[in-house]
Enzyme design. Structure first.
Site, mmCIF file in Angstrom:
data_model
loop_
_atom_site.group_PDB
_atom_site.id
_atom_site.type_symbol
_atom_site.label_atom_id
_atom_site.label_comp_id
_atom_site.label_asym_id
_atom_site.label_seq_id
_atom_site.Cartn_x
_atom_site.Cartn_y
_atom_site.Cartn_z
ATOM 1 N N SER A 1 37.759 -4.086 71.117
ATOM 2 C CA SER A 1 38.684 -4.914 71.883
ATOM 3 C C SER A 1 38.025 -5.755 72.959
ATOM 4 O O SER A 1 38.720 -6.462 73.689
ATOM 5 C CB SER A 1 39.761 -4.030 72.517
ATOM 6 N N GLU B 1 -25.274 1.021 71.532
ATOM 7 C CA GLU B 1 -25.096 -0.354 71.984
ATOM 8 C C GLU B 1 -26.388 -1.079 72.352
ATOM 9 O O GLU B 1 -26.444 -2.301 72.277
ATOM 10 C CB GLU B 1 -24.151 -0.367 73.198
#
Length: 746
Positions: A385, A110
């Site tokens: 139902s 980095e």
């Protein structure tokens, strides 16, 4: 010659010289002005920089650590439910615990001039500024110090002001902190992918070990992956493994270039073995389904991305009530079917506040790690139902009274196509009113009712209650009353919540409040409600549904000590079983299915068939008892009644209207006890360990005039004294009027 002694040629030579002199003076003055302006700008710039430098404070790194994880809370806004951290909570470690080779790898990857620079890269910053001005967006060009500042202090706002602030803080930090301290802070705050912030959690996420134990290759990988985790995590996307290998090689070569690794030691080193990703802490167990549903709602509400949710420090208050959620988990665990053939049975539960839409409990599955399908919000199975109350609502809104009577033989045929409809276990009934027929879940009576009012009204009523118009199977066929549609559990629960709210439909929601880490409220729930159903019709349907609880399949749920209404539902071949019901302040639904929702639940769990009135009703009852403990007992409104039209003439020959003898079937209107008259052995299963309340020997006098009772199918059997079974081993048999709704044939 002229008198002056000058010739024309000399005059021509003199004029250009004068012009050149004038031009030289103008240029000198311009240069002086520009130099002056430049010096002034420099002085002003230095002054502005000095002022910014003196007024900018260095924040505490711990502040950043606190703001990175987004936290989900229960409805109280204080008790943590889950965290969006990508898998691990942040764990800072001193630099001494990070191997030197891992530190060298990060520097090589980095910022190779880290130990020499002043905290910023002038060339990198200038390049970034140029690209920004060119329109490429705010660019990077950061040193390790700048990345650390951005991650622990600044937001992700892509502005030049933020970049300038980053520059100032970076220089100040570099002057005030030792390089090793900066590197330590950086390693503990940088994002490594997989939700891991800091090198310690990253080491656990990728290698399952403490950072002090990582090898040179593993350290090189961790250093390289920070550049773009989505590109270098081998398990994130196709092609990442090759990119990661190249990236590790780049880091190792960089270590050789800066002298932290010898060429001999570099030889033979390469890509290390990376373990498969583990789930985030927010995505585990039952709570994982809630967390995922909340994540999806956050994306929809706020338009935020995964990065902000995982690392933006959001504080999200959900509508989940801790008592309700614990009740859901206890109820499912205590009363789910066990034994042979039950390993792949899924149980789901949701609870919704009527008139508001707040989801107070969600059981979408046993473990989000095992399956990511949320059975409460995404699974679609036939409702059976559960649609009978919807057809009843359509009829009552059309003027039909719930006291009207209809014959209930089996089978019956309908229409020109002679559609054949059968009752559950082929039980025939005489004249029943619509309340008793709902309690017994008589298919033939409710198909007659649907034919009378028209199946289109049933479909309309379902949409008015809250089911989406595009619900699969929600059509205008005559059999839609038998639940051929396939809603989700949450949709069905919310539809019944509309009845509980006396016709006021609400939109379900899970996120009630969102705050940033700084305390700014970015979202406050505003419940969306609408009066979509006639209030009196909703009240009358609710009244009819109380009969299910007192003399139908709802008896299996046990006594709650408060007024309740509900309905069971079972689809063809028992591939799904439901129980949905409510009290005035809470509506709850339970669904159960096997495999992918197409496998019959027959000869499993100690039953010949699992119906909605068996295990689902028991789970529902136990949940409601535990969830409502301490809440006020509320009454339903009294039945209104419509005094509507009378029932149509029977469509079957009169001789078929008498009930056929069924030696193992229940009384059409049994006493409201927990006994199950479908077998000689009584069922007294209560979902708690309390002793059952002994019923009165006779039926209490009803508040409404009762219709003519049907003739019983057989003399009432003498039942032995019921005993209380162990609650952890329920073995319900078919309750009275469970109402399995087989798909009609014809």
């Amino acid at each position: 010659m002229s008198p002056s002694g000058s010739t024309p040629q000399n005059r021509r030579r003199t004029r250009p010289a004068r012009r050149r002199a004038r031009r030289g003076g103008w240029l000198r003055r311009t240069l002086l002005w520009l130099t002056g302006l430049g010096l002034l700008a420099l002085v002003l710039g230095i002054g502005a920089f000095a002022w910014a430098y003196s007024t900018t404070d260095i924040p505490e790194p711990n502040d950043f650590a606190e703001t990175q994880s987004s936290i989900l809370y229960y409805a109280d806004g204080e008790t943590e439910l889950a965290r969006f951290t990508g898998g691990y909570d942040r764990e800072s470690v001193p630099l001494s615990e990070v191997p030197e080779h891992a530190r060298d790898a990060m520097v090589a990857a980095e910022d190779r001039s880290f130990y020499e620079n002043e905290g910023v890269s002038i060339t990198g910053t200038a390049r970034a500024a140029y690209r920004t001005l060119r329109g490429d967006g705010v660019q990077g060009g950061s040193t390790i110090t700048q990345q650390y500042v951005k991650n622990y202090y600044l937001t992700a706002d892509q502005t030049l002001q933020r970049k300038f602030t980053e520059l100032i803080i970076s220089i100040k930090i570099d002057n005030e902190l030792a390089k090793d301290q900066i590197l330590e802070n950086y390693l503990n705050t940088i994002y490594f992918g997989r939700g891991a912030y800091g090198i310690q959690t990253a080491s656990q996420a990728y290698f399952g070990k403490d950072v002090s134990e990582i090898t040179v290759e593993e350290g090189a990988f961790l250093a390289g992956v920070t550049n773009a985790p989505s590109l270098f995590d081998p398990d994130f996307a196709e092609g990442n493994a090759e990119r990661a290998t190249e990236r590790v090689g780049y880091v190792l070569d960089g270590m050789v270039d800066v002298g932290s690794l010898s060429a001999a030691d570099r030889s033979g080193l390469g890509m290390p073995e990376v373990q498969e990703p583990s789930a985030s802490t927010a995505m585990q167990g039952v709570e994982g389904y809630i967390a995922q549903a909340a994540r999806e709602e956050l994306v929809e509400l706020l338009g935020v991305g995964d990065a902000e949710i995982d690392g933006g420090g959001l504080r999200v208050t959900t509508t989940i009530e801790q008592q309700h959620q614990q009740a859901a988990e206890t109820a499912v665990e205590s009363y789910r079917p066990t034994g042979e053939g039950t390993d792949d049975i899924t149980v789901a539960l949701t609870a919704v506040r009527p008139g508001d839409g707040a989801i107070t409990a969600m059981y979408g599955g046993d473990d989000y790690q095992e399956t990511q399908l949320n059975s409460a919000t995404d699974a679609r199975v036939q409702a059976g139902s559960l649609f009978k109350p919807i057809s009843l609502l359509a009829a009552v809104q059309d003027g039909v009274d719930t006291l009207q009577t209809y014959p209930g033989p089996t089978p019956m045929t309908f229409g020109e196509d002679e559609l054949e409809v059968n009752n559950f276990r082929d039980v025939s009934f005489g004249e029943l009113d619509l309340r008793s027929a709902l309690a017994e879940s008589v298919n033939t009576i409710y198909v007659q009712l649907n034919e009378q009012v028209g199946p289109a009204l049933t479909r309309d009523a379902a949409v008015e209650l809250g089911l989406p118009e595009g619900t699969p199977g929600l059509d205008t066929d005559l059999t839609n009353v038998l639940g051929t549609a396939s809603p989700t559990l949450l949709e069905m629960t919310n539809a019944y919540a509309t009845l509980a709210a006396e016709g006021e439909r609400a939109t379900p929601y899970l996120v009630s409040r969102v705050e940033t880490a700084g305390g700014d409220v970015t979202h406050e729930a505003d419940p969306q409600t609408e009066e979509t159903v006639d209030r009196d019709a909703a009240v009358d349907v609710t009244d009819a549904m109380t009969y299910v609880m007192s003399q139908g399949s709802g008896m299996t749920a046990g006594e709650l000590g408060r007024p309740t209404a509900g309905k069971s539902g079972t689809s063809e071949r028992n591939v799904s079983a439901w129980f949905d019901g409510f009290v005035p302040q809470l509506a709850t639904g339970v669904v159960m299915y096997k495999g992918d929702g197409t496998v019959p639940m027959q000869d499993v769990g100690g039953l010949d068939q699992i119906t909605g009135g068996s295990f689902p009703a028991q789970v529902w009852g136990e949940f409601m008892r535990l969830a409502l403990d301490g809440e006020e007992v509320l009454e339903f409104p009294e039945r209104v009644g419509t005094s509507g039209p009378t029932a149509p003439e029977p469509t079957q020959p009169q001789e078929t209207l008498e009930p056929a003898p069924q030696p193992t079937e229940p009384e059409p209107a049994p006493e409201p006890t927990t006994e199950d008259p479908t077998t000689e052995e009584p069922t007294t299963e209560e979902p708690t360990t309390e002793e059952p309340t002994e019923p009165e020997p006779t039926e209490p006098e009803p508040t409404e005039p009762e219709p003519t009772e049907p003739e019983p199918t057989e003399p009432e059997p003498t039942q032995p004294e019921p005993t209380q079974p162990e609650p952890t081993q329920p073995a319900p048999t078919d309750p009275p009027g469970d109402g399995t709704a087989p798909e009609p044939t014809g």
